[in-house]
Design a protein around this motif. Structure first.
Motif, PDB file in Angstrom:
ATOM      1  N   TYR A 156       1.148  -1.111  -0.158  1.00 36.66           N
ATOM      2  CA  TYR A 156       0.270   0.216   0.035  1.00 36.66           C
ATOM      3  C   TYR A 156       0.996   1.479  -0.502  1.00 36.66           C
ATOM      4  O   TYR A 156       1.774   1.845   0.917  1.00 36.66           O
ATOM      5  CB  TYR A 156      -0.970  -0.610   1.147  1.00 36.66           C
ATOM      6  N   LEU A 157       0.923   1.741  -1.110  1.00 38.52           N
ATOM      7  CA  LEU A 157       2.498   2.994  -1.385  1.00 38.52           C
ATOM      8  C   LEU A 157       1.306   4.040  -1.283  1.00 38.52           C
ATOM      9  O   LEU A 157       0.865   4.747  -2.088  1.00 38.52           O
ATOM     10  CB  LEU A 157       2.868   2.305  -2.351  1.00 38.52           C
ATOM     11  N   TYR A 158       1.851   5.237  -0.230  1.00 41.24           N
ATOM     12  CA  TYR A 158       0.927   6.412   0.291  1.00 41.24           C
ATOM     13  C   TYR A 158       2.368   6.680   0.105  1.00 41.24           C
ATOM     14  O   TYR A 158       3.391   7.163   0.656  1.00 41.24           O
ATOM     15  CB  TYR A 158       0.188   6.179   0.781  1.00 41.24           C
ATOM     16  N   GLU A 235     -20.537  -1.801  -3.177  1.00 42.59           N
ATOM     17  CA  GLU A 235     -21.154  -2.858  -4.466  1.00 42.59           C
ATOM     18  C   GLU A 235     -19.680  -3.352  -5.375  1.00 42.59           C
ATOM     19  O   GLU A 235     -19.705  -4.243  -6.059  1.00 42.59           O
ATOM     20  CB  GLU A 235     -21.682  -2.187  -5.029  1.00 42.59           C
ATOM     21  N   ILE A 236     -19.112  -2.422  -5.849  1.00 46.64           N
ATOM     22  CA  ILE A 236     -18.068  -2.123  -6.083  1.00 46.64           C
ATOM     23  C   ILE A 236     -16.471  -2.774  -5.978  1.00 46.64           C
ATOM     24  O   ILE A 236     -16.068  -4.308  -6.158  1.00 46.64           O
ATOM     25  CB  ILE A 236     -17.705  -1.009  -7.024  1.00 46.64           C
ATOM     26  N   LEU A 237     -15.674  -2.347  -4.814  1.00 46.25           N
ATOM     27  CA  LEU A 237     -14.808  -1.947  -4.181  1.00 46.25           C
ATOM     28  C   LEU A 237     -14.406  -3.242  -3.478  1.00 46.25           C
ATOM     29  O   LEU A 237     -13.436  -3.972  -3.180  1.00 46.25           O
ATOM     30  CB  LEU A 237     -14.187  -0.752  -3.032  1.00 46.25           C
ATOM     31  N   LEU A 238     -15.513  -3.421  -2.404  1.00 40.74           N
ATOM     32  CA  LEU A 238     -15.795  -4.702  -1.606  1.00 40.74           C
ATOM     33  C   LEU A 238     -15.500  -5.736  -1.727  1.00 40.74           C
ATOM     34  O   LEU A 238     -14.588  -6.879  -1.656  1.00 40.74           O
ATOM     35  CB  LEU A 238     -17.082  -4.398   0.018  1.00 40.74           C
ATOM     36  N   PRO A 239     -16.593  -6.426  -2.746  1.00 43.26           N
ATOM     37  CA  PRO A 239     -16.392  -7.984  -3.329  1.00 43.26           C
ATOM     38  C   PRO A 239     -14.982  -7.805  -4.299  1.00 43.26           C
ATOM     39  O   PRO A 239     -14.617  -9.101  -4.156  1.00 43.26           O
ATOM     40  CB  PRO A 239     -17.367  -7.289  -4.376  1.00 43.26           C
ATOM     41  N   VAL A 240     -14.092  -6.919  -4.822  1.00 48.95           N
ATOM     42  CA  VAL A 240     -13.423  -6.830  -5.469  1.00 48.95           C
ATOM     43  C   VAL A 240     -12.161  -7.570  -4.446  1.00 48.95           C
ATOM     44  O   VAL A 240     -11.259  -8.663  -5.090  1.00 48.95           O
ATOM     45  CB  VAL A 240     -12.976  -6.376  -5.928  1.00 48.95           C
ATOM     46  N   MET A 249      -4.643 -13.689  -3.361  1.00 52.66           N
ATOM     47  CA  MET A 249      -4.322 -12.894  -4.330  1.00 52.66           C
ATOM     48  C   MET A 249      -3.379 -11.859  -4.440  1.00 52.66           C
ATOM     49  O   MET A 249      -3.968 -10.654  -3.520  1.00 52.66           O
ATOM     50  CB  MET A 249      -5.425 -12.851  -5.871  1.00 52.66           C
ATOM     51  N   LYS A 250      -1.934 -11.405  -5.079  1.00 53.12           N
ATOM     52  CA  LYS A 250      -1.791 -10.410  -5.117  1.00 53.12           C
ATOM     53  C   LYS A 250      -2.190  -9.494  -5.419  1.00 53.12           C
ATOM     54  O   LYS A 250      -2.681  -9.027  -6.123  1.00 53.12           O
ATOM     55  CB  LYS A 250      -0.256 -10.560  -5.856  1.00 53.12           C
ATOM     56  N   THR A 251      -2.014  -8.017  -4.483  1.00 58.18           N
ATOM     57  CA  THR A 251      -2.695  -6.402  -4.792  1.00 58.18           C
ATOM     58  C   THR A 251      -2.225  -5.443  -4.308  1.00 58.18           C
ATOM     59  O   THR A 251      -1.653  -6.246  -2.581  1.00 58.18           O
ATOM     60  CB  THR A 251      -4.078  -6.697  -4.264  1.00 58.18           C
ATOM     61  N   ILE A 285      -7.835  -4.364   2.962  1.00 61.05           N
ATOM     62  CA  ILE A 285      -6.293  -4.005   2.550  1.00 61.05           C
ATOM     63  C   ILE A 285      -5.171  -4.342   3.421  1.00 61.05           C
ATOM     64  O   ILE A 285      -3.808  -4.110   2.792  1.00 61.05           O
ATOM     65  CB  ILE A 285      -6.910  -1.925   2.365  1.00 61.05           C
ATOM     66  N   ARG A 286      -5.536  -4.300   4.451  1.00 61.02           N
ATOM     67  CA  ARG A 286      -4.184  -3.915   5.385  1.00 61.02           C
ATOM     68  C   ARG A 286      -3.768  -6.110   5.299  1.00 61.02           C
ATOM     69  O   ARG A 286      -2.516  -6.223   5.688  1.00 61.02           O
ATOM     70  CB  ARG A 286      -5.169  -4.007   6.678  1.00 61.02           C
ATOM     71  N   THR A 287      -4.904  -6.586   5.230  1.00 58.41           N
ATOM     72  CA  THR A 287      -4.434  -8.228   4.727  1.00 58.41           C
ATOM     73  C   THR A 287      -3.630  -8.585   3.958  1.00 58.41           C
ATOM     74  O   THR A 287      -2.907  -9.310   3.519  1.00 58.41           O
ATOM     75  CB  THR A 287      -5.891  -9.222   4.943  1.00 58.41           C
ATOM     76  N   LEU A 288      -4.010  -7.382   2.943  1.00 55.95           N
ATOM     77  CA  LEU A 288      -3.148  -7.659   1.072  1.00 55.95           C
ATOM     78  C   LEU A 288      -2.167  -6.822   0.777  1.00 55.95           C
ATOM     79  O   LEU A 288      -1.700  -7.052   0.255  1.00 55.95           O
ATOM     80  CB  LEU A 288      -4.757  -7.038   0.296  1.00 55.95           C
ATOM     81  N   SER A 289      -1.864  -6.285   1.892  1.00 55.04           N
ATOM     82  CA  SER A 289      -0.917  -4.914   1.104  1.00 55.04           C
ATOM     83  C   SER A 289      -0.238  -4.704   2.689  1.00 55.04           C
ATOM     84  O   SER A 289      -0.409  -4.401   3.555  1.00 55.04           O
ATOM     85  CB  SER A 289      -1.163  -3.777   0.658  1.00 55.04           C
ATOM     86  N   LYS A 290       1.063  -4.434   2.705  1.00 55.69           N
ATOM     87  CA  LYS A 290       2.097  -3.724   3.548  1.00 55.69           C
ATOM     88  C   LYS A 290       1.635  -2.281   3.184  1.00 55.69           C
ATOM     89  O   LYS A 290       2.586  -2.091   2.560  1.00 55.69           O
ATOM     90  CB  LYS A 290       3.089  -4.435   4.068  1.00 55.69           C
TER      91      LYS A 290
END
Length: 300
Positions: A156-158, A235-240, A249-251, A285-290
Motif C-alpha cells: 500500500y504505497l501512499y 458493491e464495487i470495491l468490497l467484492p473485489v 491474490m497479489k494486490t 486492504i491491511r490483509t492484502l498489503s503492507k
C-alpha cells in the motif's frame, strides 16, 4: 470503355527517364533476379516499384520511430510475387517497430488497464528508477516495493501527489506481465466514472469486475480519490477486495492517504453501519498489503 490516359510529351519523357533509372537501380535488379523477371516487368510496374524505392530510401539513416517519415509509422513497403505471378504490395514492421513490438509483447497479459502505450515500456531497471532509488525517501519505497514481488502480500504505497507512486506501480505491473502473470492496473476514480457511465450495461460491469477479481496481480491506483458512495464502496470495491483476500491474490494500492486517513474517507455521513463498512474495507486492504510511505519532492 477505354481507361487509358493520354500523356503529354513531357510526361512520356519523364516516365521513360524514371523507368531507365529504375532499371539501373541495384534494389530493382536484385528483385528481378530473385524472381526471374526481365526488364519488361519494370515498364509494366514502374509506379509500384518507384513507391517501393521511396520507402526504402525513407528508412535509410533513420534514427528511430520518432523520426519516421513512412506513410504508416514504423511500417515499410515490401513487394512479393505470389504463386500466380502477380506483384503484391504490403507493409512490414521496420527494425525499430520490431524492437518496440518485442518490448510490448507483455502487454497481452493485461486484462484491464488504464495505462498509456508508453507506460508499458516502464522497466524497474530503467536508469530513471535506479537514479531515483539513490535518494533516501524514494529508495526506501522502491526497495520495499520490489522486495514484495516474491511475497504473498502486496504494498500500500501512499504519499503526496506527484512523488512517483503510480510510475513505480506501473513498473511493478510490467515486471509481473513479463513473467507471464495476468495483470490489471486500475485508476480507481476513472474506473468508477466508467462503471457509472455503463450503469445499465450489466455484461460490461461483470466483465470488468471479473478482471479485477481474478487477475493474478491487481493494482488499485489512487484509491480514496474516487467519488465515494455506498454503491462504489460496498458493491464495487468490497467484492473485489473480498475475493482477492480470500484467495490470497497479489494486490497493490497507491493513495494520497495513509490507511488511517483512508478509513475516514470511506465513512459516509448519515449511512447505517457506516463505521463497520469502512473498517471492512480497511481490514481487507491491511490483509492484502503492507503500508509503505513515499515522501519527498514532486517528480512531475
Amino acid at each position: 470503355m477505354n481507361f487509358n490516359i493520354k500523356l503529354s510529351e513531357e510526361q512520356i519523357l519523364e516516365r521513360q527517364q524514371n523507368i531507365a533509372r529504375l532499371k539501373e537501380n541495384e534494389w530493382i535488379q536484385m528483385f528481378l533476379e530473385q524472381n526471374h523477371l526481365d526488364a519488361s516487368f519494370v515498364e509494366e510496374n514502374s509506379g509500384v516499384l518507384l513507391q517501393w524505392l521511396r520507402s526504402i530510401n525513407a528508412c535509410r539513416n533513420c534514427k528511430g520511430l520518432d523520426y519516421c517519415v513512412q506513410k504508416i509509422r514504423g511500417k515499410a513497403t515490401k513487394l512479393k510475387m505470389d504463386d500466380s505471378g502477380f506483384l503484391n504490395e504490403y507493409y512490414a514492421s521496420c527494425q525499430y517497430e520490431q524492437n518496440r513490438d518485442k518490448q510490448l509483447a507483455h502487454q497481452s497479459k493485461y486484462r484491464f488497464s488504464h495505462m498509456s502505450s508508453n507506460d508499458y515500456l516502464i522497466d524497474l531497471n530503467d536508469a530513471s528508477f535506479l537514479s531515483a532509488a539513490k535518494e533516501k525517501e524514494y529508495g526506501l519505497a522502491y526497495n520495499q516495493s520490489v522486495s514484495s514481488i516474491p511475497l504473498n502480500q502486496g504494498v500500500y504505497l501512499y504519499g503526496n501527489p506527484g512523488t512517483g507512486k503510480s510510475y513505480l506501480m506501473k513498473g511493478i505491473c510490467n515486471y509481473y506481465a513479463k513473467t507471464n502473470k495476468t495483470v490489471s492496473f486500475v485508476q480507481v476514480p476513472l474506473l468508477i466514472q466508467e462503471l457509472k457511465q455503463f450503469m445499465t450495461d450489466n455484461e460490461y460491469r461483470q466483465r470488468v469486475m471479473n478482471h479485477l477479481r481474478f487477475s493474478d496481480v491487481l493494482v488499485l491506483d489512487d484509491i480514496g480519490a474516487e467519488s465515494i458512495t455506498q454503491w462504489t464502496r460496498d458493491e464495487i470495491l468490497l467484492p473485489v477486495l473480498d475475493e482477492r483476500m480470500n484467495k490470497q491474490m497479489k494486490t497493490y494500492f497507491t493513495s494520497n492517504y495513509s490507511m488511517e486517513e483512508l478509513e475516514q474517507q470511506y465513512r459516509l455521513v448519515n449511512k447505517p453501519n457506516n463505521a463497520i463498512a469502512s473498517l471492512r474495507i480497511l481490514e481487507r486492504i491491511r490483509t492484502l498489503s503492507k503500508p509503505v510511505q513515499l515522501s519527498g519532492k514532486s517528480r512531475r
